[in-house]
Scaffold this motif. Structure first.
Motif, short mmCIF file in Angstrom:
data_model
loop_
_atom_site.label_atom_id
_atom_site.label_comp_id
_atom_site.label_asym_id
_atom_site.label_seq_id
_atom_site.Cartn_x
_atom_site.Cartn_y
_atom_site.Cartn_z
N GLU A 152 34.68 30.61 32.55
CA GLU A 152 36.04 30.94 32.96
C GLU A 152 36.24 30.64 34.43
N VAL A 153 37.47 30.25 34.77
CA VAL A 153 37.85 30.03 36.16
C VAL A 153 39.06 30.92 36.43
N SER A 154 38.94 31.81 37.42
CA SER A 154 40.01 32.75 37.77
C SER A 154 40.37 32.59 39.24
N ASN A 155 41.62 32.92 39.58
CA ASN A 155 42.04 32.87 40.97
C ASN A 155 42.03 34.27 41.61
N ASP A 185 37.42 41.20 41.77
CA ASP A 185 37.67 42.63 41.96
C ASP A 185 38.28 42.96 43.31
N SER A 186 37.96 42.18 44.33
CA SER A 186 38.40 42.54 45.68
C SER A 186 39.40 41.57 46.31
N LYS A 187 39.57 40.35 45.75
CA LYS A 187 40.44 39.35 46.37
C LYS A 187 41.28 38.64 45.34
N LYS A 188 42.36 38.03 45.84
CA LYS A 188 43.19 37.15 45.02
C LYS A 188 43.58 35.97 45.89
N ALA A 189 43.68 34.79 45.30
CA ALA A 189 44.08 33.60 46.07
C ALA A 189 45.44 33.83 46.70
N ASN A 190 45.62 33.38 47.95
CA ASN A 190 46.91 33.55 48.61
C ASN A 190 47.64 32.22 48.79
N PHE A 233 30.09 14.61 33.37
CA PHE A 233 31.39 14.75 32.71
C PHE A 233 32.36 15.25 33.78
N LYS A 234 33.46 14.52 33.97
CA LYS A 234 34.45 14.94 34.97
C LYS A 234 35.76 15.27 34.29
N ILE A 235 36.35 16.36 34.74
CA ILE A 235 37.66 16.79 34.27
C ILE A 235 38.51 16.97 35.52
N ASP A 236 39.50 16.10 35.71
CA ASP A 236 40.29 16.09 36.93
C ASP A 236 41.59 16.86 36.77
N GLY A 237 42.00 17.50 37.86
CA GLY A 237 43.30 18.18 37.88
C GLY A 237 43.52 19.06 36.68
N VAL A 238 42.53 19.87 36.38
CA VAL A 238 42.55 20.67 35.16
C VAL A 238 43.76 21.57 35.08
N SER A 239 43.99 22.33 36.13
CA SER A 239 45.05 23.30 36.04
C SER A 239 45.49 23.72 37.43
N GLU A 240 46.75 24.05 37.53
CA GLU A 240 47.27 24.59 38.78
C GLU A 240 47.37 26.10 38.60
N ARG A 272 47.91 36.31 38.43
CA ARG A 272 46.47 36.37 38.17
C ARG A 272 46.19 35.44 36.99
N VAL A 273 45.46 34.38 37.25
CA VAL A 273 45.25 33.35 36.23
C VAL A 273 43.76 33.26 35.88
N THR A 274 43.46 33.21 34.60
CA THR A 274 42.10 32.95 34.12
C THR A 274 42.17 31.88 33.04
N ASN A 275 41.46 30.78 33.26
CA ASN A 275 41.38 29.71 32.27
C ASN A 275 39.98 29.71 31.66
N THR A 276 39.92 29.58 30.35
CA THR A 276 38.64 29.60 29.63
C THR A 276 38.33 28.21 29.09
N TYR A 277 37.06 27.80 29.23
CA TYR A 277 36.61 26.49 28.76
C TYR A 277 35.39 26.70 27.86
N ILE A 278 35.25 25.80 26.89
CA ILE A 278 34.12 25.85 25.96
C ILE A 278 33.31 24.57 26.12
N LEU A 279 32.02 24.73 26.41
CA LEU A 279 31.09 23.60 26.43
C LEU A 279 30.43 23.54 25.05
N TRP A 280 30.68 22.48 24.33
CA TRP A 280 30.20 22.26 22.98
C TRP A 280 28.94 21.41 23.07
#
Length: 195
Positions: free
Chosen positions: A83-86, A89-94, A143-150, A156-164
Motif C-alpha cells: 500500500e502507498v498512503s499520503n 499516524d503522525s503526519k499527512k502530506a501538505n 518492472f516500472k510503473i510510471d505516474g501511478v496516481s496523484e 487521506r489517500v491509500t492505494n493498494t497494489y498486488i504483486l502476482w
C-alpha cells in the motif's frame, strides 16, 4: 439388567455423568473450532500474503523488500500486497504528490510476475519490463510503473497494489534445482510534488 440398574445409585451416577458429558462436549467444540480456524488461515494465506505499507508524506524515495522463500511450483499464484498512503499516524502530506513504482527482482528462480492495482481482476499496470546485469554478472528484472496516481493533500489517500508471482507447475519435477533458493523483490516508491 434390571438387577444391575437397581444396584446403581442414580443420584451419584447423574452427579458424575453430567459434568463428564459437558467436558466432552466442550473439548469437541474447541477441537472443531481449531480445525476450522486453521483451514481459514491456510486459505487466506494462499490468496494474499501480508501487506507492506509505504507512507509518502513528502518528496522522497522509499524502498522495502520481500523475500520469496519456501515457494513451490503450483497452479495458484502467490499474491503479495503493498500500500502507498499520503499519511501515517503522525503526519499527512501538505502538498499534492504523484509517485512511480519500480520493482526489481533477482532471477534465481523461473518466476513470472504481474502487478495490479486494487485487485487481480483488473488490468496489469506495468509500463516497462526489462533485464539488467550488474558488474558481477548478476541478472535483475525491472518492472516500472510510471505516474501511478496523484494524491491530493486535502484527502487521506491509500492505494493498494498486488504483486502476482507465479512459480509454474512445469518445474515441479525438478525440486532439487530450486531447493533452498531465494528470490528477492525490492519495491521502490519515488514521490514527487505535483507542479
Amino acid at each position: 439388567m434390571k438387577r444391575f440398574m437397581n444396584k446403581i445409585d442414580t443420584q451419584k451416577f447423574f452427579h458424575y455423568l453430567l459434568p463428564t458429558m459437558i467436558f466432552i462436549i466442550v473439548i469437541s467444540i474447541l477441537a472443531a473450532s481449531r480445525i476450522t480456524q486453521a483451514r481459514y488461515e491456510t486459505d487466506t494465506n494462499a490468496r494474499v500474503l501480508p501487506s507492506i505499507a509505504f507512507f509518502v508524506v513528502g518528496v522522497e524515495s522509499q524502498n522495502k523488500q520481500i523475500k520469496l522463500e519456501s515457494i513451490v511450483p503450483r497452479t495458484e499464484p502467490y499474491l503479495y500486497s503493498f500500500e502507498v498512503s499520503n499519511f501515517n499516524d503522525s503526519k499527512k502530506a501538505n502538498v499534492d504528490l504523484t509517485y512511480s513504482i519500480e520493482i526489481i527482482t533477482t532471477t534465481n528462480m523461473p518466476l513470472n510476475y504481474k502487478v495490479y492495482k486494487e485487485t487481480v481482476n483488473g488490468d496489469e499496470i506495468v509500463d516497462e519490463d526489462f533485464i539488467t546485469t550488474d558488474e558481477n554478472g548478476v541478472y535483475y528484472r525491472h518492472f516500472k510503473i510510471d505516474g501511478v496516481s496523484e494524491m491530493n493533500y486535502q484527502e487521506r489517500v491509500t492505494n493498494t497494489y498486488i504483486l502476482w508471482v507465479e512459480f509454474p507447475l512445469q518445474y515441479k519435477n525438478n525440486p532439487i534445482d530450486y531447493a533452498g533458493i531465494i528470490d528477492l523483490v525490492d519495491i521502490k516508491i519515488n514521490a514527487e510534488q505535483v507542479v
